[in-house]
Design a protein around this motif. Structure first.
Motif, PDB file in Angstrom:
ATOM      1  N   ILE A  26      -9.359   1.593   3.050  1.00 30.67           N
ATOM      2  CA  ILE A  26      -8.694   0.725   2.083  1.00 30.67           C
ATOM      3  C   ILE A  26      -9.148  -0.713   2.260  1.00 30.67           C
ATOM      4  O   ILE A  26      -9.612  -1.105   3.328  1.00 30.67           O
ATOM      5  CB  ILE A  26      -7.157   0.802   2.183  1.00 30.67           C
ATOM      6  N   ILE A  32      -5.621  -1.446  -4.237  1.00 32.66           N
ATOM      7  CA  ILE A  32      -5.837  -0.843  -2.915  1.00 32.66           C
ATOM      8  C   ILE A  32      -7.296  -0.979  -2.503  1.00 32.66           C
ATOM      9  O   ILE A  32      -7.624  -0.885  -1.333  1.00 32.66           O
ATOM     10  CB  ILE A  32      -5.365   0.624  -2.926  1.00 32.66           C
ATOM     11  N   ASN A  68       0.826  -1.212   0.000  1.00 29.80           N
ATOM     12  CA  ASN A  68       0.000   0.000   0.000  1.00 29.80           C
ATOM     13  C   ASN A  68       0.853   1.252   0.000  1.00 29.80           C
ATOM     14  O   ASN A  68       0.516   2.259  -0.609  1.00 29.80           O
ATOM     15  CB  ASN A  68      -0.912   0.001   1.214  1.00 29.80           C
ATOM     16  N   PRO A 127      -7.289  -3.780   0.652  1.00 30.03           N
ATOM     17  CA  PRO A 127      -6.253  -4.195  -0.292  1.00 30.03           C
ATOM     18  C   PRO A 127      -6.204  -5.701  -0.537  1.00 30.03           C
ATOM     19  O   PRO A 127      -6.767  -6.490   0.209  1.00 30.03           O
ATOM     20  CB  PRO A 127      -4.958  -3.733   0.372  1.00 30.03           C
ATOM     21  N   GLN A 176       1.950   2.067  -3.382  1.00 31.48           N
ATOM     22  CA  GLN A 176       0.889   2.713  -4.170  1.00 31.48           C
ATOM     23  C   GLN A 176       0.957   4.219  -4.006  1.00 31.48           C
ATOM     24  O   GLN A 176       0.947   4.966  -4.989  1.00 31.48           O
ATOM     25  CB  GLN A 176      -0.477   2.236  -3.689  1.00 31.48           C
TER      26      GLN A 176
END
Lengths: 109, 166
Positions: free
Chosen positions: B92, B139, A32, B94, A35
């Protein structure tokens, strides 16, 4: 006039760079964080470089700024891809809230 | 083989001249030598199928279809990530999903993977060229199975990239 537009681009770029750094601090795991680091920081830096190009025009510095944009767009995704693949292969776990991991299921990682 | 090296030589020389803007004779002569060295060392890695450079249609598609869509997607990606980062609850969801692609050539796959990385909420983790499979970290996972993930992530790029690179 062009100077003002260039400054607006630089301010937008700085804001997105700041969001990217905030993302690296706040998000839970390496994937993450990548990202946030790839998306926000790439566009932020490109925007700063483009603003600088608008201000200085087609000079030595301006053309180098344009070339930097092209190279940044080509290299950042490759670096992120390499880091993510390397992290998965060396056994870094996904965050516990993650919903699915097909890569590990297929036995590649 | 020679043709491939010549194309790389010209491109390296152009990049060199842009780096040394405005070029004068000294710069150009040094540039000729360094571009020759680069194209001699890496000529066999660069372009596999030189004839595709002659198709003007591909440039048209690249500039007028791929580039505008790419810029719009990148801006959407940034607003999306900025929203998720600034939201106090960190919304989020993910995970790594598997998507299929029909693209075959190396250049097309590279551009597809790079485009996926720079667009909203997704990042390429690995490519399996033989099976045409990409593993994508997302994500915010919406569809967990292969078909819906493919529809969501790959298809908007695939048709355009097929026109440009295949």
């Amino acid at each position: 006039m062009v100077d003002t537009i260039g400054l607006i681009f630089i301010v937008i770029g700085l804001a997105f760079d700041a969001f990217g750094c905030l993302g690296v601090l706040r998000l839970p795991d390496v994937y993450n964080r990548l990202q946030a680091a790839t998306k926000c920081v790439t566009m932020g830096t490109c925007s700063i470089l483009f603003g600088a190009f608008l201000i200085v025009g087609l000079t030595t510095t301006g053309i180098k700024a344009l070339l930097c944009i092209v190279f940044l767009l080509l290299t950042t995704p490759v670096a992120a891809h390499a880091i993510a693949r390397g992290a998965h292969k060396s056994g870094v776990k996904l965050w516990e809230g993650s919903v699915i991991d097909r890569y590990a299921e297929d036995g590649k990682g | 083989m020679v043709k491939r090296r010549l194309i790389l030589f010209v491109m390296a020389l152009i990049v060199w001249c842009l780096l040394n803007w405005v070029p004068d004779w000294q710069h150009v002569i040094v540039g000729v030598f360094s571009a020759a060295l680069v194209s001699w060392l890496t000529g066999d890695l660069f372009i596999q199928r030189a004839y595709v450079l002659k198709h003007h249609r591909r440039y048209f598609y690249f500039v007028f279809h791929y580039v505008p869509m790419f810029i719009i997607e990148v801006i959407k990606a940034n607003i999306d990530v900025a929203y998720r980062v600034l939201h106090p609850n960190l919304p989020i969801n993910p995970g790594i999903v598997k998507v299929k692609t029909t693209l075959k050539s190396d250049t097309a796959l590279t551009f597809l993977a790079n485009s996926i990385t720079l667009t909203p909420g997704t990042m390429t983790v690995d490519i399996d060229e033989e099976e045409g499979v990409l593993y994508v970290h997302s994500i915010n996972v919406k569809g967990k199975d292969v078909e819906s993930a493919t529809r969501e992530i790959v298809q908007r790029f695939e048709n355009i990239l097929k026109e440009v690179f295949e």
